[in-house]
Design a protein around this motif. Structure first.
Motif, mmCIF file in Angstrom:
data_model
loop_
_atom_site.group_PDB
_atom_site.id
_atom_site.type_symbol
_atom_site.label_atom_id
_atom_site.label_comp_id
_atom_site.label_asym_id
_atom_site.label_seq_id
_atom_site.Cartn_x
_atom_site.Cartn_y
_atom_site.Cartn_z
ATOM 1 N N GLN A 8 -1.757 14.813 1.078
ATOM 2 C CA GLN A 8 -1.964 14.273 2.881
ATOM 3 C C GLN A 8 -3.285 14.874 3.089
ATOM 4 N N ASN A 9 -4.353 15.009 1.752
ATOM 5 C CA ASN A 9 -6.105 13.735 2.044
ATOM 6 C C ASN A 9 -6.477 12.574 2.234
ATOM 7 N N ILE A 10 -5.253 12.144 2.482
ATOM 8 C CA ILE A 10 -6.112 10.428 2.313
ATOM 9 C C ILE A 10 -6.653 10.135 3.288
ATOM 10 N N GLU A 11 -7.302 9.726 4.049
ATOM 11 C CA GLU A 11 -7.498 9.328 5.481
ATOM 12 C C GLU A 11 -7.918 7.755 5.477
ATOM 13 N N PRO B 43 0.582 -0.969 0.000
ATOM 14 C CA PRO B 43 -0.239 0.130 -0.278
ATOM 15 C C PRO B 43 0.979 1.081 -0.160
ATOM 16 N N ILE B 44 -0.015 2.559 -0.560
ATOM 17 C CA ILE B 44 0.480 3.669 0.210
ATOM 18 C C ILE B 44 1.478 4.422 1.135
ATOM 19 N N GLY B 45 3.195 4.282 1.022
ATOM 20 C CA GLY B 45 3.796 4.741 1.958
ATOM 21 C C GLY B 45 4.570 3.774 2.811
ATOM 22 N N VAL B 46 4.482 2.582 2.136
ATOM 23 C CA VAL B 46 5.323 1.531 2.753
ATOM 24 C C VAL B 46 6.672 1.047 2.905
ATOM 25 N N LYS C 129 3.877 -5.006 3.462
ATOM 26 C CA LYS C 129 2.959 -4.305 4.834
ATOM 27 C C LYS C 129 3.730 -2.844 5.897
ATOM 28 N N ALA C 130 2.276 -2.356 6.575
ATOM 29 C CA ALA C 130 2.636 -1.702 7.535
ATOM 30 C C ALA C 130 1.441 -0.943 7.995
ATOM 31 N N SER C 131 0.853 -0.941 9.180
ATOM 32 C CA SER C 131 0.304 -0.360 9.686
ATOM 33 C C SER C 131 -0.478 0.961 9.581
ATOM 34 N N VAL C 132 -1.790 1.026 9.230
ATOM 35 C CA VAL C 132 -2.156 2.322 9.329
ATOM 36 C C VAL C 132 -2.029 3.528 9.521
ATOM 37 N N PRO C 133 -1.066 3.636 11.364
ATOM 38 C CA PRO C 133 -0.387 4.909 11.809
ATOM 39 C C PRO C 133 1.112 4.897 11.473
ATOM 40 N N THR C 134 1.416 4.224 11.202
ATOM 41 C CA THR C 134 2.723 3.484 9.827
ATOM 42 C C THR C 134 3.088 4.664 8.661
ATOM 43 N N LEU C 135 2.065 3.757 8.452
ATOM 44 C CA LEU C 135 1.295 3.857 6.962
ATOM 45 C C LEU C 135 1.431 5.906 6.543
ATOM 46 N N LEU C 136 0.624 5.854 7.114
ATOM 47 C CA LEU C 136 0.023 7.539 7.468
ATOM 48 C C LEU C 136 1.181 9.138 8.213
ATOM 49 N N GLU D 291 2.912 11.598 5.496
ATOM 50 C CA GLU D 291 3.098 12.705 5.806
ATOM 51 C C GLU D 291 4.340 12.880 5.447
ATOM 52 N N LEU D 292 5.787 12.515 6.111
ATOM 53 C CA LEU D 292 6.946 12.718 6.259
ATOM 54 C C LEU D 292 7.365 13.015 4.521
#
Length: 208
Positions: free
Chosen positions: A147-150, A12-15, A128-135, A139-140
């Motif tokens: 930035q508007n991804i829920e 997923p995005i940001g993994v 794979k990674a948890s949602v808080p980590t992906l968010l 952001e980083l």
């Protein structure tokens, strides 16, 4: 004769797909192929209004990734190994979630027509990674359009990835999938974790 390596890194995005792809490329001296994201003129509008802009967004990605697969095919024919930070499989993951039933039916037919005779990876790495980590990672890296991804979108996306990877493994049992939690296997900060990943890749490639 063993096939020329074609590794696809997915998740997923940001993994951390692009980071791991670059590390694998450096280790094995493979040609690197990166997903085209910023060039999609519909993506920022998509994140603001998924229903309205999903078809345009998905078709742009499909056409560009098709062209990149053609480029990969040329490299593999010259026996040049490739590692990519995505696989075109992800198009179906996103399209199934964002398109209407009628749109998806048309899209899927086009997808399968385009992929006829184009190369499949001979190894998948699924991060794979948890949602808080992906968010946090999203952001980083600071892409304004992301930035508007829920959180709910990322949570559902992670579930969709699990489903599609399981389906991929059943459909293509001869293609190994190395599944990694990018929080536990911190290949950026922990050289030992990276070395273990490289060892898994080498073992899988040498035993095909």
């Amino acid at each position: 004769m063993k096939p020329t390596p074609f590794i696809a890194v997915e998740g997923p995005i940001g993994v951390g797909k692009t980071t791991l792809t670059q590390l694998i490329s450096s280790q094995f001296h493979y040609h690197t192929l990166h997903e085209i994201v910023d060039e999609n003129p519909f993506l920022s509008k998509f994140y603001e209004n998924i229903e309205e802009w999903s078809f345009q967004t998905e078709m742009f990605f499909l056409c560009n990734r098709y062209k990149q697969l053609e480029d990969i095919q040329q490299l593999l024919q010259k026996q040049k190994p490739v590692v990519a930070d995505y696989h075109i499989l992800k198009n179906l993951i996103f399209a199934r979630r964002t398109l209407t039933a009628n749109q998806y039916d048309k899209y899927e037919r086009i997808y399968h027509i385009l992929l006829e005779s184009l190369p499949m990876p001979n190894m998948m790495i699924y991060l794979k990674a948890s949602v808080p980590t992906l968010l946090n990672r999203i952001e980083l890296r600071g892409r304004e359009m992301e930035q508007n991804i829920e959180p709910s979108y990322l949570e559902q996306l992670s579930i969709d990835y699990d489903h599609h990877m399981n389906a991929f493994q059943k459909k293509y049992p001869s293609i190994p999938i190395i599944e990694l939690n990018s929080e536990e296997a911190d290949f950026v900060r922990n050289p030992a974790a990276l070395a273990e990943i490289i060892e898994k890749i080498s073992y899988s490639m040498n035993n095909r």
